[in-house]
Design an enzyme around this catalytic site. Structure first.
Site, PDB file in Angstrom:
ATOM      1  N   GLU A 134       0.846  -1.202   0.000  1.00  0.00           N
ATOM      2  CA  GLU A 134       0.000   0.000   0.000  1.00  0.00           C
ATOM      3  C   GLU A 134       0.875   1.244   0.000  1.00  0.00           C
ATOM      4  O   GLU A 134       1.871   1.305   0.724  1.00  0.00           O
ATOM      5  CB  GLU A 134      -0.853  -0.024   1.285  1.00  0.00           C
ATOM      6  CG  GLU A 134      -1.890   1.061   1.381  1.00  0.00           C
ATOM      7  CD  GLU A 134      -2.528   1.128   2.772  1.00  0.00           C
ATOM      8  OE1 GLU A 134      -1.867   0.707   3.759  1.00  0.00           O
ATOM      9  OE2 GLU A 134      -3.682   1.582   2.880  1.00  0.00           O
TER      10      GLU A 134
ATOM     11  N   HIS B 282       2.444   4.605   0.959  1.00  0.00           N
ATOM     12  CA  HIS B 282       2.638   5.256   2.258  1.00  0.00           C
ATOM     13  C   HIS B 282       3.349   6.585   2.079  1.00  0.00           C
ATOM     14  O   HIS B 282       4.240   6.915   2.873  1.00  0.00           O
ATOM     15  CB  HIS B 282       3.432   4.339   3.199  1.00  0.00           C
ATOM     16  CG  HIS B 282       2.571   3.346   3.917  1.00  0.00           C
ATOM     17  ND1 HIS B 282       2.139   2.183   3.333  1.00  0.00           N
ATOM     18  CD2 HIS B 282       2.028   3.335   5.173  1.00  0.00           C
ATOM     19  CE1 HIS B 282       1.384   1.497   4.190  1.00  0.00           C
ATOM     20  NE2 HIS B 282       1.306   2.172   5.315  1.00  0.00           N
TER      21      HIS B 282
ATOM     22  N   ASP C 154       3.412  -1.837   6.031  1.00  0.00           N
ATOM     23  CA  ASP C 154       2.537  -2.541   6.970  1.00  0.00           C
ATOM     24  C   ASP C 154       3.040  -3.944   7.291  1.00  0.00           C
ATOM     25  O   ASP C 154       2.931  -4.403   8.439  1.00  0.00           O
ATOM     26  CB  ASP C 154       1.111  -2.599   6.422  1.00  0.00           C
ATOM     27  CG  ASP C 154       0.456  -1.224   6.411  1.00  0.00           C
ATOM     28  OD1 ASP C 154       1.043  -0.273   6.960  1.00  0.00           O
ATOM     29  OD2 ASP C 154      -0.639  -1.087   5.829  1.00  0.00           O
TER      30      ASP C 154
ATOM     31  N   HIS D  48      -2.385  -3.438   9.268  1.00  0.00           N
ATOM     32  CA  HIS D  48      -3.091  -2.702   8.204  1.00  0.00           C
ATOM     33  C   HIS D  48      -4.553  -2.615   8.617  1.00  0.00           C
ATOM     34  O   HIS D  48      -5.248  -3.636   8.664  1.00  0.00           O
ATOM     35  CB  HIS D  48      -2.926  -3.469   6.888  1.00  0.00           C
ATOM     36  CG  HIS D  48      -3.677  -2.918   5.719  1.00  0.00           C
ATOM     37  ND1 HIS D  48      -3.440  -1.678   5.181  1.00  0.00           N
ATOM     38  CD2 HIS D  48      -4.671  -3.463   4.956  1.00  0.00           C
ATOM     39  CE1 HIS D  48      -4.231  -1.476   4.141  1.00  0.00           C
ATOM     40  NE2 HIS D  48      -4.996  -2.537   3.994  1.00  0.00           N
TER      41      HIS D  48
ATOM     42  N   GLU E 277      -7.442  -1.908   7.435  1.00  0.00           N
ATOM     43  CA  GLU E 277      -8.540  -2.457   6.629  1.00  0.00           C
ATOM     44  C   GLU E 277      -8.641  -3.978   6.703  1.00  0.00           C
ATOM     45  O   GLU E 277      -9.653  -4.562   6.318  1.00  0.00           O
ATOM     46  CB  GLU E 277      -8.378  -2.007   5.170  1.00  0.00           C
ATOM     47  CG  GLU E 277      -8.581  -0.528   4.948  1.00  0.00           C
ATOM     48  CD  GLU E 277      -7.321   0.323   5.153  1.00  0.00           C
ATOM     49  OE1 GLU E 277      -6.378  -0.148   5.832  1.00  0.00           O
ATOM     50  OE2 GLU E 277      -7.285   1.450   4.642  1.00  0.00           O
TER      51      GLU E 277
ATOM     52  N   HIS F 147      -1.946   7.535   8.757  1.00  0.00           N
ATOM     53  CA  HIS F 147      -1.452   6.757   7.620  1.00  0.00           C
ATOM     54  C   HIS F 147      -0.313   7.525   6.971  1.00  0.00           C
ATOM     55  O   HIS F 147      -0.518   8.619   6.450  1.00  0.00           O
ATOM     56  CB  HIS F 147      -2.557   6.499   6.595  1.00  0.00           C
ATOM     57  CG  HIS F 147      -2.054   5.688   5.438  1.00  0.00           C
ATOM     58  ND1 HIS F 147      -1.876   4.329   5.491  1.00  0.00           N
ATOM     59  CD2 HIS F 147      -1.645   6.062   4.203  1.00  0.00           C
ATOM     60  CE1 HIS F 147      -1.398   3.895   4.347  1.00  0.00           C
ATOM     61  NE2 HIS F 147      -1.238   4.924   3.540  1.00  0.00           N
TER      62      HIS F 147
ATOM     63  N   GLU G  99       3.675   5.655  11.991  1.00  0.00           N
ATOM     64  CA  GLU G  99       4.333   4.677  11.116  1.00  0.00           C
ATOM     65  C   GLU G  99       5.750   5.125  10.742  1.00  0.00           C
ATOM     66  O   GLU G  99       6.678   4.312  10.680  1.00  0.00           O
ATOM     67  CB  GLU G  99       3.505   4.453   9.846  1.00  0.00           C
ATOM     68  CG  GLU G  99       2.188   3.719  10.119  1.00  0.00           C
ATOM     69  CD  GLU G  99       1.400   3.467   8.858  1.00  0.00           C
ATOM     70  OE1 GLU G  99       0.792   2.386   8.763  1.00  0.00           O
ATOM     71  OE2 GLU G  99       1.356   4.345   7.970  1.00  0.00           O
TER      72      GLU G  99
END
Lengths: 258, 258, 258, 258, 258, 258
Positions: free
Chosen positions: D34, D36, D45, D120, D122, D177, D182
């Site tokens: 994904e 970032h 992630d 993650h 989701e 995010h 992170e």
């Protein structure tokens, strides 16, 4: 120009620039989590397919997607069987869906050339089905020109290399599980993950020309290897890698252009 | 004693008596609807797997279930590819579910020994998955002792037979689609369904060590055969049948007892 | 002109010429593997739907695809129930996928007119779903003009024929399992597969207006027939076949043109 | 005692000894591929969930399975949305099946304590469904005592840590995010994979309290980050890791015993 | 004693007491969202199956679960076809899974007697499959004694009632869509939801004995009714309800005990 | 102009006229059948999402489709857990398919603006997946311009309202199961379905930051409520409804136009 061949190590903005050239090519290594004898780790198939993909990617200006770390059920006639501890496998449907979903995602990004580099024999038909469905779905969604290749790396080992790696004669791909081929490649690519002092040395497994359910543990040697890795060396691994990489690069170039 | 080996021709009451002996053995032929060149019909794979099953059933006191007339997608490296007209194939999931459902039904009847006799290369992994799921489900439902075998008939052709059938040398199973093996068996078992006057005669197909999506029709010879059937004869078919039947009978007896 | 109506007996090159005319019509018989009493074989439904399809195909210049030899679960109110030995059925999803996949394959070949000829009551809704999904998918893939029909053969038996076949009065389609209708058709089409000396003769089953799970074996007569086949004759079978074939030919011509 | 916490680096024989103790505990990191932002790689992630799992594994005497490298579709309210290039996601069903299959495999090996460490957002509900189905299936197959945990690592960040990491006030998990959390963890764990010179600095994204289909690219900042990573430091990453690891170790010990 | 027959209106604690008696019986009404002509609302099938379930529940000391408000695709031969605006249907697989999941949930609660009361013809086979799978799964999970019934309410209308409701002769169930049966029941049960001033009056639809894909709108009368509701009255609806309720109560009592 | 906002109460002809305007907007309420403590009924989530949808529909000239009466499995951290009696839930796949199928049906009718109004926390990701797949499928089928929204009603409660409803401080959405929020809304919208004399009064549940499988009943208070509903009043419910309705109307108008 991208600074790494490893997609997971690349940032999205650089990736987008790479794809925007219209020449993007993504390789997806497909492995497994599967016993490979007492001398090699469970992740051999993903490690090898990833390393081979990275080697080919340099010549192809390609990116290597995160490997499929889990594969289809290990079978006694090619991988020792799925009853063994350590082997953690997907159902066929899970692998098909994963392949279909991820291939379609790269097509959505604008990548039109995709290749799955398989490192686990039992995966092949499910990867095939996933790619077939993805390409069909891409067409339905108007993602014209989306194309994919599927290959297993050992299919690019030529006769000369076989002769060099197996000076006493090659006994067939089916027993090459945890044997000279994989062990040599690991000794060259990941020597710290191999412990030759634990390598078994026994005659090749005598495989039956059929499968049975539920599996019969007696069909697989206790070591988990289907042949002896005794003849494995890093040099042979290097030779194998060279042959396989060249073959894959030629095949991809031939189908997808330079 | 049953009066026919063909399950679809047997009545249910006789079947129930047969199963009640506790020694019931059911063979399921798995074929395909797939082009096999201009000289052979689309149903070759189901015809051969069924005929071979019937031949083995006599010696095994087994019954032969209705054949799976549709198989997994034909692939260029083993069957000419699924893009050809006449080839009508199942998705992987459809074949897995069919295999799982039907195997479980026979276990429900009380049959504890089941064998799928495959006649279409591309089917194998999906039949494997279906049987694996069926045996697992049987265990969850308390149908103890349910066992299955899976085999492809050509895996029982031995070296001597190969030498006799291919006096000029055997070039590998992958190109035996519509070639000497299948055509010989058909000439012996279903001579009225073969028209040798239409048999192509061209060099073996040069197969690539990979697959591409969507398929490239140029990869398959126009005939649809991957090698020439010119050397096919009914005598060779008879020899092949004899070898294969014996091998299957030995294998089944060895695993399931007499 | 094709030399056989049976697709599995036709070679792919002839098939391709047939489809290339743009007038191709394929009939798919859908049967079952289901107990039909002590006097008839397990394959009745596939045998009858196939024979009727072949009879209609001659008049329609159509081809008959390999029959679906396995059907949806037999139900006590129409087929005796799925708990009986010998009945080997698919789950709903397996039958839906098989229908969808195979219909789509014929559309891919270029066939634009397809008809499924059903011979097993319980199949209907799953065949319907499969065809609905196939036609929808054909549209998504750009296979314009792909059309399909679905019919059960007994829906073409008219009042006059009923009166002739059931001179003592027709008691309803629901109990026509293993009774006069199917047995007469089998006596005409496959006399060697019927043993009238084993035919039961008992009053019609009294069906409940509901179903129960798990099934109660007491709901079905021990014979497995829902009504007596005693009145079955080959002549009645011939009349039934004539009526059904004419009706199907008229219906298909009316929808699909000549 | 195992020589590595990384299952893919362990050989099957050592793994089997580990499991045979009856105290086996396997952690499965679940990540994603994904975007970032421009300063961090696509694999964040999986990298973080794997690193955190390895850190906890030492204290728990656990093994860390190969990470799930692909996750469920990124959403604009938590990850920027799945329309972005570089984000390559699974369908819900693919993730559910993968989780179910792999969890069940570890139960089959004899592992009775399993934890999925999610990285993650989701993924959560699909991992939940997969574990629920796996535990149910384990019961049906007689694998008694099979238990699993599911957690997302950020749920173990406590108030004190939040205050230290976000001295100007914490604005909520939803915009974290590609932000301080992170990025700090990556700076501590994988500093070579972060390029702070490319880090964006813009106000937090204003998230709508709903989702729309198809996605509206205007909902996500061009950078792909939902908040600015400007405040990220390796020290804050170290603090976060310490807090999270301690919390996870406490939670697992509390549920599964030491 | 519960204070309402409607499960959705009952609190969980009272429900648990009800189930703890060991005599719990749950009825699930299955309807559809489907056009029913200009004089009746889209929700007729759920409204009627729910009202009938509630009427029977009083006599059976049963609870009525939330109705399935969406059903399988409407078909031209029983409901006007799924191409009509307003008809919003599930795929077969969605309905099967919903039925399987919800039935299994009630078994999990301890309910051992379950009945699905169907009010939409096209649902039946998919409800059947769902219940069959649920009962099988219940067995695998050790929920012994779990039983289910499936019925469609019109199958309980007897000859006397038919004669009273259709004094000019009953023309068959297939055309009773939006006609006298449903309209009468609605006039009795939900008079405010019927507008007889908009009721069409045309001859019965002439149904073909087959289905076609894609659907041909010309097969269904413009009104959406397959026969005229002109003869519908609340009195006839009351009579129908009485007959159907009595029949269902008798059937359930007969199978499940009092 | 339609005479009711409730789609199930509307006739198909009026619906068709409504859709033909090109301005059709359909709201689908998504609920659950889930325990909500001893003072509230099992159907709370569907009742509230439906009532809120109806309230918003008036201002939006929208129609409200039949509610999804069953939702995804209740979880201990948001709904008390799926092990409780009375909670009857769908698998993830069943909810995804239902959402996908029904959304696609409205697109087929010509509706281009669709919103799912969620009232059960655990549903969200599966509704998301269903809408994502439906919109993708709509594109493949040529239903251009099909758009959907997804929202949970509580996400529209603003800070002022929270302060008014929770004068002693708001403790977080996760424990608002069977607490002040839902109970207040029910007291305003369905006072006859709430029995405050049975309302529990205990401290908020202490939720763990993880989930376990199989569920541990001790994690959920015996009442089934995660916080005390003692502060609930109809006035607070009215305020909540007003806030939520306004927010939803604004959001839908902002995305879909007036």
């Amino acid at each position: 120009m991208v600074t790494t061949r490893s997609l997971e190590d690349l940032d999205a903005h650089s990736y987008q620039e790479y794809v925007a050239t219209g020449q993007g090519l993504v390789l997806i290594p497909a492995g497994a989590t599967e016993q490979h004898g007492p001398h090699m780790p469970l992740g051999v198939d993903a490690m090898l397919s990833r390393a081979i993909s990275l080697a080919a990617a340099d010549e192809l200006d390609a990116l290597v997607a995160p490997a499929f770390a889990y594969g289809y059920k290990s079978q006694p006639r090619s991988g020792g069987g799925n009853h063994r501890a350590g082997t953690a496998s997907l159902s066929g449907q899970a692998l098909v869906l994963q392949t279909q979903d991820i291939a379609l995602e790269f097509f959505r990004h604008g990548v039109r050339r995709l290749a799955v580099v398989n490192g686990h024999f039992e995966n092949y038909q499910f990867l095939y089905e996933g790619l077939d469905l993805a390409v069909r779905q891409a067409r339905a969604l108007g993602l014209e020109g989306s194309r994919a290749m599927l290959l297993s790396y050992w299919d690019f080992v030529d006769e000369d290399t076989l002769a060099a790696v197996f000076p006493d004669g090659f006994l067939g791909w089916d027993i090459e599980h945890g044997g000279v081929l994989e062990t040599s490649l690991m000794l060259h690519l990941h020597p710290d993950k191999v412990d030759m002092s634990r390598a078994p040395d026994h005659p090749p497994a005598e495989l039956t020309p059929y499968d049975i359910f539920p599996e019969d543990p007696a069909r697989t040697p206790g070591s988990g290897c289907l042949s002896s890795p005794a003849g494995a060396t890093a040099e042979r691994g290097e030779l194998l890698l060279h042959t396989v990489r060249s073959g894959i690069v030629r095949a991809v170039t031939s189908e997808f252009g330079k």
